[in-house]
Design a protein around this motif. Structure first.
Motif, PDB file in Angstrom:
ATOM      1  N   UNK A 141     -38.543   0.279 -12.250  1.00 37.53           N
ATOM      2  CA  UNK A 141     -37.219  -0.337 -12.079  1.00 37.53           C
ATOM      3  C   UNK A 141     -37.341  -1.588 -11.215  1.00 37.53           C
ATOM      4  N   UNK A 142     -38.110  -1.506 -10.128  1.00 35.90           N
ATOM      5  CA  UNK A 142     -38.268  -2.658  -9.228  1.00 35.90           C
ATOM      6  C   UNK A 142     -38.904  -3.838  -9.959  1.00 35.90           C
ATOM      7  N   UNK A 143     -39.967  -3.587 -10.719  1.00 37.55           N
ATOM      8  CA  UNK A 143     -40.644  -4.673 -11.441  1.00 37.55           C
ATOM      9  C   UNK A 143     -39.732  -5.263 -12.508  1.00 37.55           C
ATOM     10  N   UNK A 144     -39.016  -4.412 -13.221  1.00 41.25           N
ATOM     11  CA  UNK A 144     -38.126  -4.907 -14.274  1.00 41.25           C
ATOM     12  C   UNK A 144     -36.981  -5.716 -13.680  1.00 41.25           C
ATOM     13  N   UNK A 145     -36.474  -5.296 -12.523  1.00 41.54           N
ATOM     14  CA  UNK A 145     -35.423  -6.074 -11.853  1.00 41.54           C
ATOM     15  C   UNK A 145     -35.961  -7.430 -11.415  1.00 41.54           C
ATOM     16  N   UNK A 146     -37.163  -7.430 -10.867  1.00 43.43           N
ATOM     17  CA  UNK A 146     -37.739  -8.674 -10.357  1.00 43.43           C
ATOM     18  C   UNK A 146     -37.910  -9.712 -11.462  1.00 43.43           C
ATOM     19  N   UNK A 147     -38.109  -9.267 -12.682  1.00 44.57           N
ATOM     20  CA  UNK A 147     -38.327 -10.195 -13.792  1.00 44.57           C
ATOM     21  C   UNK A 147     -37.055 -10.556 -14.540  1.00 44.57           C
ATOM     22  N   UNK A 148     -35.920  -9.920 -14.208  1.00 44.13           N
ATOM     23  CA  UNK A 148     -34.715 -10.124 -15.013  1.00 44.13           C
ATOM     24  C   UNK A 148     -33.525 -10.704 -14.274  1.00 44.13           C
ATOM     25  N   UNK A 149     -33.663 -10.995 -13.008  1.00 42.03           N
ATOM     26  CA  UNK A 149     -32.508 -11.543 -12.303  1.00 42.03           C
ATOM     27  C   UNK A 149     -32.951 -12.380 -11.116  1.00 42.03           C
ATOM     28  N   UNK A 150     -31.987 -13.071 -10.519  1.00 42.55           N
ATOM     29  CA  UNK A 150     -32.303 -14.076  -9.505  1.00 42.55           C
ATOM     30  C   UNK A 150     -32.106 -13.614  -8.066  1.00 42.55           C
ATOM     31  N   UNK A 151     -31.537 -12.446  -7.863  1.00 44.16           N
ATOM     32  CA  UNK A 151     -31.246 -11.992  -6.505  1.00 44.16           C
ATOM     33  C   UNK A 151     -32.491 -11.477  -5.799  1.00 44.16           C
ATOM     34  N   UNK A 152     -32.491 -11.540  -4.480  1.00 45.95           N
ATOM     35  CA  UNK A 152     -33.623 -10.951  -3.757  1.00 45.95           C
ATOM     36  C   UNK A 152     -33.618  -9.427  -3.914  1.00 45.95           C
ATOM     37  N   UNK A 153     -34.817  -8.872  -3.966  1.00 44.46           N
ATOM     38  CA  UNK A 153     -34.986  -7.435  -4.109  1.00 44.46           C
ATOM     39  C   UNK A 153     -35.871  -6.944  -2.965  1.00 44.46           C
ATOM     40  N   UNK A 154     -35.421  -5.886  -2.324  1.00 42.95           N
ATOM     41  CA  UNK A 154     -36.222  -5.231  -1.303  1.00 42.95           C
ATOM     42  C   UNK A 154     -36.722  -3.931  -1.905  1.00 42.95           C
TER      43      UNK A 154
END
Length: 172
Positions: A141-154
């Motif tokens: 989920x973290x990797x897929x989020x990192x590649x699909x949106x512009x917001x910072x992810x922790x």
């Protein structure tokens, strides 16, 4: 279950994606950043046993269960709410719990976009062969989020880290 949960998520909050029984560290880190940003904390659970069938222009989301006998979503939401209540009591952070349906990465991204979230907080997967196989098929989920949106992810590490010489997928 709130099928229009993405429309009800507080604006400019910190979103924390959780599953029942997850380490309290994830909620504590989310609360810490919400306090730093002076933003509401949005505790978000995604029911993966339902999928989105349509979304009206007014924001209503229709969904259908993968398993028609699955009533686990409401009990999972209750567990998430209980976990959040226990961890966030006395934190001084304004928080709420919401449930979405479908693919976790896409649901969290959609909620973050609609609410203009400041930060997305997710945890690492549990260690073990079963979780490794699940992640192989569904992806991180973290990797897929990192590649699909512009917001910072922790991404918050959960559990004990593997040492350099320890097997990542023990046989037991």
């Amino acid at each position: 279950m709130d099928t229009d949960a993405a429309a009800n998520i507080p604006h400019k909050g910190v979103i924390v994606g959780v599953v029942p029984g997850q380490s309290p560290r994830l909620l504590r880190e989310g609360a810490r950043y919400a306090k730093l940003f002076q933003a509401p904390l949005v505790v978000l659970h995604v029911d993966v046993m339902r999928f989105v069938t349509y979304e009206d222009p007014d924001g209503y989301v229709g969904s259908t269960p993968v398993d028609l006998g699955a009533a686990a979503a409401e009990s999972e939401l209750a567990l998430v709410h209980a976990d959040a209540s226990a961890v966030l009591a006395g934190s001084g952070v304004d928080w709420s719990v919401h449930q979405l349906v479908g693919d976790p990465a896409l649901a969290i991204k959609h909620a973050a976009d609609k609410s203009d979230a400041r930060l997305i907080v997710v945890g690492t997967r549990k260690r073990g062969l079963g979780e490794s196989i699940r992640e192989f098929f569904t992806g991180s989920v973290a990797a897929r989020l990192a590649h699909r949106q512009q917001r910072p992810i922790l991404v918050v590490p959960l559990g004990e880290p593997a040492s350099d010489d320890e097997e990542l997928w023990p046989e037991s």
